[in-house]
Design a protein around this motif. Structure first.
Motif, short mmCIF file in Angstrom:
data_model
loop_
_atom_site.label_atom_id
_atom_site.label_comp_id
_atom_site.label_asym_id
_atom_site.label_seq_id
_atom_site.Cartn_x
_atom_site.Cartn_y
_atom_site.Cartn_z
N ILE A 1 0.84 -1.20 0.00
CA ILE A 1 0.00 0.00 0.00
C ILE A 1 0.88 1.25 0.00
N VAL A 2 1.90 1.29 0.83
CA VAL A 2 2.78 2.46 0.90
C VAL A 2 3.54 2.63 -0.41
N PHE A 3 4.04 1.55 -0.99
CA PHE A 3 4.76 1.64 -2.25
C PHE A 3 3.84 2.15 -3.36
N SER A 4 2.60 1.67 -3.40
CA SER A 4 1.66 2.13 -4.43
C SER A 4 1.36 3.61 -4.27
N ILE B 1 2.19 9.22 -6.27
CA ILE B 1 2.64 10.60 -6.03
C ILE B 1 3.77 10.97 -6.99
N SER B 2 4.73 10.08 -7.18
CA SER B 2 5.85 10.40 -8.07
C SER B 2 5.39 10.51 -9.52
N LEU B 3 4.43 9.67 -9.94
CA LEU B 3 3.89 9.79 -11.31
C LEU B 3 3.13 11.10 -11.48
N PHE B 4 2.38 11.52 -10.46
CA PHE B 4 1.66 12.79 -10.53
C PHE B 4 2.64 13.95 -10.67
N ILE B 5 3.70 13.94 -9.89
CA ILE B 5 4.69 15.02 -9.96
C ILE B 5 5.39 15.01 -11.31
N ARG B 6 5.67 13.83 -11.84
CA ARG B 6 6.36 13.72 -13.12
C ARG B 6 5.50 14.20 -14.29
N LEU B 7 4.19 13.90 -14.24
CA LEU B 7 3.30 14.23 -15.36
C LEU B 7 2.63 15.60 -15.22
N LEU B 8 2.78 16.27 -14.08
CA LEU B 8 2.11 17.55 -13.86
C LEU B 8 2.52 18.63 -14.87
N PRO B 9 3.81 18.82 -15.21
CA PRO B 9 4.13 19.85 -16.21
C PRO B 9 3.51 19.59 -17.58
N LYS B 10 3.47 18.33 -17.99
CA LYS B 10 2.88 18.00 -19.29
C LYS B 10 1.37 18.24 -19.27
N ALA B 11 0.73 17.90 -18.16
CA ALA B 11 -0.71 18.11 -18.06
C ALA B 11 -1.05 19.60 -18.04
N LEU B 12 -0.25 20.39 -17.36
CA LEU B 12 -0.49 21.83 -17.32
C LEU B 12 -0.27 22.48 -18.69
#
Length: 121
Positions: A24-27, A32-43
């Motif tokens: 659960i913690v790893f997931s 969170i890391s995928l969200f941070i990584r994809l945030l600039p592209k989504a914006l």
């Protein structure tokens, strides 16, 4: 008194609980890391969708020559920022400077004596 024994861990499903908790913690950390990584592209994609004026921005503006007032304002701003950067608080100009009155304790003594003169103070 509690004794640590490996059979207590196996009997109470401790290893299974540990593995599920770690998963659960790893997931969560992975999401969170995928969200941070994809945030600039989504914006960037969201900016392209919400601002259709970018296509018309490629045409030059008709009046790009600044007026005389704008030039004066830019020069004054540059001078002001440079004076603040160089001088800080030491370069502040005041209208009237107070003369040095000695120590703080000297002025505190004068204030006490002023309040002793008037019964209403």
């Amino acid at each position: 008194m509690i004794h640590f024994d490996l059979t207590n861990v196996l009997r109470g499903d401790g290893i299974t609980t540990t593995i599920i908790g770690m998963t659960i913690v790893f997931s969560g950390l992975l999401l969170i890391s995928l969200f941070i990584r994809l945030l600039p592209k989504a914006l960037t994609a969201l900016d392209r969708i919400t601002s259709p004026q970018q296509a018309s921005a490629s045409q030059p503006a008709p009046n790009t020559v600044p007026s005389e007032e704008e030039i004066h304002a830019a020069i004054c701003l540059a001078i002001h920022m440079e004076l603040e950067r160089c001088g800080g608080d030491l370069q502040r100009i005041t209208i009237a400077q107070r003369p040095a009155s000695g120590s703080f304790w000297n002025s505190a003594g004068k204030m006490r004596s002023l309040s002793d003169r008037s019964p209403h103070a």
